[in-house]
Write a protein that holds these residues in place. Structure first.
Motif, PDB file in Angstrom:
ATOM      1  N   ARG A   1      -9.001  -2.863  15.142  1.00 47.06           N
ATOM      2  CA  ARG A   1      -8.131  -1.772  15.283  1.00 47.06           C
ATOM      3  C   ARG A   1      -7.304  -1.666  16.460  1.00 47.06           C
ATOM      4  NH1 ARG A   1     -12.551  -1.100  12.252  1.00 47.06           N
ATOM      5  NH2 ARG A   1     -12.364   0.521  10.329  1.00 47.06           N
TER       6      ARG A   1
ATOM      7  N   PRO B   1     -16.256  -4.291  -0.463  1.00 45.72           N
ATOM      8  CA  PRO B   1     -15.214  -3.364   0.226  1.00 45.72           C
ATOM      9  C   PRO B   1     -15.826  -2.444   1.578  1.00 45.72           C
ATOM     10  CG  PRO B   1     -15.319  -3.486  -2.364  1.00 45.72           C
ATOM     11  CD  PRO B   1     -16.579  -3.939  -1.565  1.00 45.72           C
ATOM     12  N   GLU B   2     -16.764  -2.192   1.311  1.00 49.80           N
ATOM     13  CA  GLU B   2     -17.428  -0.956   2.400  1.00 49.80           C
ATOM     14  C   GLU B   2     -17.605  -1.945   3.459  1.00 49.80           C
ATOM     15  OE1 GLU B   2     -17.997   0.962  -1.662  1.00 49.80           O
ATOM     16  OE2 GLU B   2     -18.632  -1.282  -0.689  1.00 49.80           O
TER      17      GLU B   2
ATOM     18  N   GLU C   1     -14.148  -2.805   5.086  1.00 45.74           N
ATOM     19  CA  GLU C   1     -13.658  -1.591   5.971  1.00 45.74           C
ATOM     20  C   GLU C   1     -14.175  -1.044   7.059  1.00 45.74           C
ATOM     21  OE1 GLU C   1     -12.059   3.009   4.444  1.00 45.74           O
ATOM     22  OE2 GLU C   1     -12.819   1.581   3.071  1.00 45.74           O
TER      23      GLU C   1
ATOM     24  N   GLY D   1     -11.274  -2.513   8.853  1.00 44.68           N
ATOM     25  CA  GLY D   1     -10.333  -1.376   8.497  1.00 44.68           C
ATOM     26  C   GLY D   1      -9.680  -1.580   7.280  1.00 44.68           C
ATOM     27  N   GLN D   2      -8.883  -0.622   6.676  1.00 45.73           N
ATOM     28  CA  GLN D   2      -8.287  -0.824   5.365  1.00 45.73           C
ATOM     29  C   GLN D   2      -7.252  -1.928   5.436  1.00 45.73           C
ATOM     30  OE1 GLN D   2      -6.924   3.131   4.004  1.00 45.73           O
ATOM     31  NE2 GLN D   2      -8.908   3.570   3.568  1.00 45.73           N
TER      32      GLN D   2
ATOM     33  N   LEU E   1      -8.860  -5.118   3.728  1.00 48.16           N
ATOM     34  CA  LEU E   1      -9.237  -5.211   2.251  1.00 48.16           C
ATOM     35  C   LEU E   1      -8.874  -6.123   1.526  1.00 48.16           C
ATOM     36  CD1 LEU E   1      -9.352  -1.260   1.510  1.00 48.16           C
ATOM     37  CD2 LEU E   1     -11.013  -2.710   2.133  1.00 48.16           C
TER      38      LEU E   1
END
Length: 495
Positions: free
Chosen positions: A39, A316-317, A320, A324-325, A328
């Motif tokens: 991030r 997916p979890e 993330e 982070g998104q 994805l």
């Protein structure tokens, strides 16, 4: 001199525990830091870091040649003869220092004349310091001596210091070079302490009498094998960087990092049993060899299977949380790579635990070379059209090529025991993990509560199934704990 390795070697279970802890501590750093780093640095700078690492890995391979695997095998055979151990260790580390110097010479030439990597010059130079730490540290001597307790404690301390440093000094995208420095200290900085610690085993010094005729041929053979493995592991990242850019590399390496984290923990058993397997193969003691292989396989199945299932049901979890998104798009890639991970566990058993300790590295080398060639050609064809999904699919194909070649040359005396019994409890437990994930995702909407419930319930259920079905691996780990607790209670009752 009589060698009592089989009798005096530390417990496989204790060494496995220490090596798993050490491996986990080595990956806690990226597990904790990567969600933050991904991030802060963003996908582009994460891509730069991983592209630089992929370039450095080639020169690291030139520097180490096949020294690590060869040194563990050869030093473990003479570990009880201090003078001979010191002589062989000194010869090997001297060869390693020479190859390190040659590697840096080639690296500098490449940075001067190849435009594609010249833009990453400072980053690559920083990351290449790990080559110096690895060479001078000669951690293979600690592995050969089966001193996994020291390796674990030392690694944990350096990982902890690196973790603190990362949160203190990396705060914005421009800090990716600082992160590179911290990563080097985290991954290989601890090796420097070996220079002082290894004196307890033997005297290791630089020598001009390197005995090239004895050591160099098998080292070169292992180098060819490791080169092909390295190409297989890093070629997709390098080709993605050249064909698709830093963003695609950032996505792909996020999925690869997740796979590597799990693979390193499961594969840690190989370095525990390799010294003893090398000795037993030299003695042709197939009863002991088969027992070691059976135990290592049971460990791999019991730990590896639920990890493969867990990653697939929560891909997916996991992406993330880790990236982070923004990351994805790497979910399909992660699903594909779990197939490669499963095949990799099998290849690790046949290659690292059978072919290498038995000095049949030539077959493993051929398998890896053919696989790397297949990977290079197929990546070149499909990456331009399908990007990261092509890179992951071609990794699966390459892993299958290795399996076909290595399994065709295993001796008839090698026996793993009852394979179905080995899989029975882990399969039942893994089916339960799938059911738990489906129910939890349909009933719970809060992201973090859902993740906590899935992880906690899955682990509890899986362990309960292993114990309830009296899985051999679970019981072998549980019985010593019960015995120790009972002894403690007896001592307290007598006071």
């Amino acid at each position: 001199m009589k060698n009592n390795q089989g009798e005096n070697s530390p417990s496989i279970k204790k060494n496995t525990l220490f090596n798993v802890i050490k491996t986990i501590s080595s990956i806690i750093f990226p597990i904790i830091t990567f969600p933050y780093i991904s991030r802060v640095l963003r996908a582009e700078n994460v891509g730069k870091i991983n592209f630089g690492n992929s370039i450095v890995s080639y020169f690291s391979l030139i520097a180490t040649l096949g020294v690590t695997t060869y040194a563990v095998r050869e030093c473990s055979r003479v570990k009880n003869d201090k003078n001979l151990l010191g002589k062989i260790a000194s010869q090997i580390i001297s060869i390693n220092i020479c190859t390190m110097a040659f590697s840096y010479f080639i690296l500098i030439l490449c940075l001067m004349f190849i435009p594609v990597i010249k833009d990453y010059e400072l980053l690559i130079l920083i990351q290449s310091v790990s080559i110096i730490f690895t060479t001078l540290g000669a951690d293979w001597l600690n592995t050969a001596m089966e001193d996994f307790k020291y390796i674990t404690l030392r690694t944990f301390i350096f990982q902890f210091l690196a973790l603190i440093s990362m949160f203190l000094f990396v705060h914005k995208p421009d800090h990716y070079l600082i992160y590179a420095i911290i990563s080097v200290l985290s991954s290989s900085g601890a090796n420097i302490t070996n220079i002082f610690y290894r004196r307890r085993y033997c005297k290791v010094r630089f020598t001009m009498n390197m005995n090239w005729k004895r050591h160099f041929p098998p080292i070169i053979l292992l180098f060819a094998m490791l080169l092909s493995q390295n190409l297989l592991n890093n070629l997709d990242t390098t080709m993605l960087g050249i064909m698709k850019g830093d963003y695609q590399v950032g996505l792909y390496t996020t999925a690869v990092k997740i796979i590597n984290i799990v693979s390193q923990v499961v594969a840690s058993i190989a370095w525990v049993v390799m010294p003893q397997l090398s000795y037993q193969f030299a003695q042709k003691n197939y009863n002991k060899i088969n027992k070691l292989l059976h135990d290592a396989s049971a460990f791999t199945v019991a730990l590896g299977l639920p990890c493969i299932v867990g990653i697939n049901v929560s891909a997916p979890e996991i992406i993330e949380i880790i990236g982070g998104q923004e990351y994805l798009s790497a979910v399909p890639c992660l699903h594909i790579l779990t197939i490669s991970m499963a095949i990799g566990f099998l290849n690790g058993i046949y290659g690292n635990m059978i072919l290498l300790p038995s000095k049949r590295e030539k077959r493993f080398m051929i398998a890896c070379l053919v696989s790397a060639g297949v990977n290079m050609v197929t990546n070149y064809i499909f990456i331009p059209y399908f990007g990261i999904n092509a890179a992951s699919a071609m990794t699966v194909l390459s892993s299958m090529v290795i399996t076909i070649i290595v399994t065709s040359g295993i001796e008839k005396d090698i026996k793993f025991g009852n394979i179905m019994e080995m899989f029975k409890a882990p399969l039942m437990g893994s089916l339960g993990i799938i059911v738990i994930a489906i129910i939890s995702k349909s009933l719970i909407s809060n992201f973090w509560i859902k993740i906590f419930v899935v992880v906690a319930c899955s682990i509890t259920f899986y362990v309960a199934v292993l114990i309830g079905m009296k899985n051999e691996f679970a019981m072998s780990m549980l019985i010593p704990i019960i015995q120790r607790l009972s002894k403690t209670r007896r001592r307290k009752s007598t006071l």
